[in-house]
Design a protein around this motif. Sequence first.
Motif, short mmCIF file in Angstrom:
data_model
loop_
_atom_site.label_atom_id
_atom_site.label_comp_id
_atom_site.label_asym_id
_atom_site.label_seq_id
_atom_site.Cartn_x
_atom_site.Cartn_y
_atom_site.Cartn_z
N THR A 25 -30.29 7.69 -23.11
CA THR A 25 -29.40 6.73 -22.46
C THR A 25 -28.86 7.28 -21.15
OG1 THR A 25 -27.55 7.62 -23.74
CG2 THR A 25 -28.64 5.66 -24.60
N ASP A 26 -29.51 8.29 -20.62
CA ASP A 26 -29.07 8.99 -19.42
C ASP A 26 -28.02 10.02 -19.77
OD1 ASP A 26 -30.69 8.04 -17.48
OD2 ASP A 26 -29.31 6.49 -16.79
N SER A 27 -28.02 11.11 -18.99
CA SER A 27 -26.99 12.12 -19.17
C SER A 27 -25.67 11.65 -18.60
CB SER A 27 -27.42 13.42 -18.49
OG SER A 27 -27.61 13.21 -17.12
N ILE A 28 -25.70 10.59 -17.80
CA ILE A 28 -24.48 9.99 -17.28
C ILE A 28 -24.43 8.56 -17.80
CG2 ILE A 28 -23.22 9.31 -15.23
CD1 ILE A 28 -24.67 11.45 -13.73
N PHE A 29 -23.40 8.19 -18.53
CA PHE A 29 -23.32 6.86 -19.10
C PHE A 29 -22.54 5.94 -18.17
CE2 PHE A 29 -25.05 7.75 -23.22
CZ PHE A 29 -24.84 9.10 -23.39
N HIS A 30 -22.97 4.70 -18.07
CA HIS A 30 -22.33 3.75 -17.20
C HIS A 30 -20.96 3.34 -17.74
CE1 HIS A 30 -25.93 2.51 -14.74
NE2 HIS A 30 -26.41 3.39 -15.60
N ILE A 31 -19.95 3.32 -16.90
CA ILE A 31 -18.67 2.73 -17.25
C ILE A 31 -18.76 1.22 -17.05
CG2 ILE A 31 -16.26 2.50 -16.58
CD1 ILE A 31 -16.23 5.35 -15.78
N ASN A 32 -19.25 0.85 -15.89
CA ASN A 32 -19.41 -0.55 -15.53
C ASN A 32 -20.48 -0.62 -14.46
OD1 ASN A 32 -18.14 0.20 -13.06
ND2 ASN A 32 -16.14 -0.07 -14.04
N LYS A 33 -20.59 -1.75 -13.82
CA LYS A 33 -21.65 -1.91 -12.83
C LYS A 33 -21.38 -1.08 -11.59
CE LYS A 33 -24.57 -5.46 -10.83
NZ LYS A 33 -24.73 -6.85 -10.43
N LYS A 34 -20.14 -0.64 -11.40
CA LYS A 34 -19.77 0.03 -10.16
C LYS A 34 -19.89 1.54 -10.24
CE LYS A 34 -16.53 -3.59 -8.74
NZ LYS A 34 -15.13 -3.87 -8.39
N GLY A 35 -19.36 2.14 -11.28
CA GLY A 35 -19.30 3.59 -11.33
C GLY A 35 -20.03 4.16 -12.52
N VAL A 36 -20.03 5.47 -12.61
CA VAL A 36 -20.63 6.16 -13.75
C VAL A 36 -19.65 7.20 -14.26
CG1 VAL A 36 -23.02 5.81 -13.06
CG2 VAL A 36 -21.77 7.77 -12.17
N LYS A 37 -19.77 7.51 -15.53
CA LYS A 37 -18.86 8.42 -16.18
C LYS A 37 -19.29 9.87 -15.98
CE LYS A 37 -16.84 9.33 -20.74
NZ LYS A 37 -16.86 8.94 -22.17
N PHE A 38 -18.32 10.73 -15.78
CA PHE A 38 -18.61 12.14 -15.58
C PHE A 38 -19.22 12.75 -16.83
CE2 PHE A 38 -17.33 16.55 -16.22
CZ PHE A 38 -17.91 17.14 -15.11
N ASP A 39 -20.24 13.58 -16.63
CA ASP A 39 -20.85 14.36 -17.71
C ASP A 39 -21.26 15.70 -17.11
OD1 ASP A 39 -22.62 15.54 -19.63
OD2 ASP A 39 -22.91 13.56 -20.51
N TYR A 40 -20.87 16.78 -17.75
CA TYR A 40 -21.13 18.11 -17.21
C TYR A 40 -22.62 18.37 -17.03
CZ TYR A 40 -22.62 19.78 -21.79
OH TYR A 40 -23.32 19.97 -22.95
N LYS A 41 -23.48 17.71 -17.81
CA LYS A 41 -24.92 17.94 -17.71
C LYS A 41 -25.44 17.57 -16.33
CE LYS A 41 -25.80 17.13 -22.63
NZ LYS A 41 -26.48 16.25 -23.62
N ALA A 42 -24.78 16.62 -15.69
CA ALA A 42 -25.21 16.20 -14.36
C ALA A 42 -24.98 17.27 -13.31
CB ALA A 42 -24.48 14.91 -13.95
N LEU A 43 -24.22 18.30 -13.65
CA LEU A 43 -23.92 19.38 -12.71
C LEU A 43 -24.98 20.48 -12.72
CD1 LEU A 43 -20.10 19.83 -13.44
CD2 LEU A 43 -21.13 18.64 -11.49
N ILE A 44 -25.85 20.48 -13.72
CA ILE A 44 -26.76 21.60 -13.91
C ILE A 44 -27.69 21.78 -12.71
CG2 ILE A 44 -28.66 22.50 -15.29
CD1 ILE A 44 -27.35 21.16 -17.73
N ILE A 45 -28.39 20.74 -12.31
CA ILE A 45 -29.37 20.85 -11.23
C ILE A 45 -28.70 21.17 -9.89
CG2 ILE A 45 -31.18 19.68 -9.93
CD1 ILE A 45 -31.92 20.55 -12.78
N PRO A 46 -27.71 20.37 -9.44
CA PRO A 46 -27.09 20.73 -8.15
C PRO A 46 -26.43 22.09 -8.16
CG PRO A 46 -25.88 18.96 -9.23
CD PRO A 46 -27.16 19.12 -9.98
N SER A 47 -25.85 22.49 -9.29
CA SER A 47 -25.22 23.81 -9.37
C SER A 47 -26.25 24.92 -9.23
CB SER A 47 -24.47 23.97 -10.70
OG SER A 47 -23.40 23.05 -10.79
N ALA A 48 -27.42 24.73 -9.82
CA ALA A 48 -28.49 25.73 -9.70
C ALA A 48 -28.95 25.85 -8.26
CB ALA A 48 -29.66 25.35 -10.60
N LEU A 49 -29.07 24.74 -7.58
CA LEU A 49 -29.47 24.76 -6.17
C LEU A 49 -28.41 25.43 -5.30
CD1 LEU A 49 -30.92 21.13 -5.96
CD2 LEU A 49 -32.24 23.25 -5.75
#
Length: 254
Positions: A25-49
């Motif tokens: 269902t994605d590592s980031i779950f939708h709150i609504n059509k506008k935004g997305v909910k924070f999830d620490y997993k989404a930080l893994i790739i940019p943090s590694a870079l």
Amino acid sequence: MKTKHLMLLLFLCVNTVFSQEITKTDSIFHINKKGVKFDYKALIIPSALLAYGIIGIESDGLKGFNANIREEVTEDIDDKFTIDDFSQYAPAAAVYGLNLFGVEGKNNFKDRTIILGTSYLLMGTWVTVMKKTTSIERPDKSGFNSFPSGHTATAFASAEFLWQEYKDVSFWYGISGYFVAAGTGFFRIYNDKHWLTDVAMGAGIGILTTKIAYWVFPLMDKYIFTSKENRTTAMAAPFYNGKQLGAGILLNFN
């Protein structure tokens, strides 16, 4: 190390992003059509870079790797391709183009423009501050503002914007921006303007700032853009292309 190995490294980053994103269902779950909910997993790739880029500032091993990459990529170059000056904006432009042709994304014109403006504001500020504070010389010795790559940061910020807006409409619409962004990073090295660590840092900044823009937008929409009265709002988004520092102005008429 051959050129194809560099391209493999860049596209490995792209593929890793998507292998993480398109889970059940994605590592980031939708709150609504506008935004997305924070999830620490989404930080893994940019943090590694980001970590790779920062470590590369002082690491002799990564500096040597930078030099090897540069030597292989720029070897026997007669003509430079300045397509990266334009490709950095292509994924973001595609969002508006698709909407223009009737392919609706996640957000309407006002909301997505606020999100993109927020991303560019964060990204531009971050890139500019780091260029000023690190003062790393460019490979072609044209200046001491190599780290990080502003073109790459813009390209990956735009790519993440396209991905967030269209991944639920079409996987191929969403993924296309990341291929363009990876190509932009490659041409920054090919044109002898940046080291690999500059490009990695720029990619991390671009991805992360757009994710942050989506995470904070519901709060901005609730507390800042709440008035239903007719009004005009403005937002400034700074940019830095390695030589020029400027700002784009977004005017919104409600």
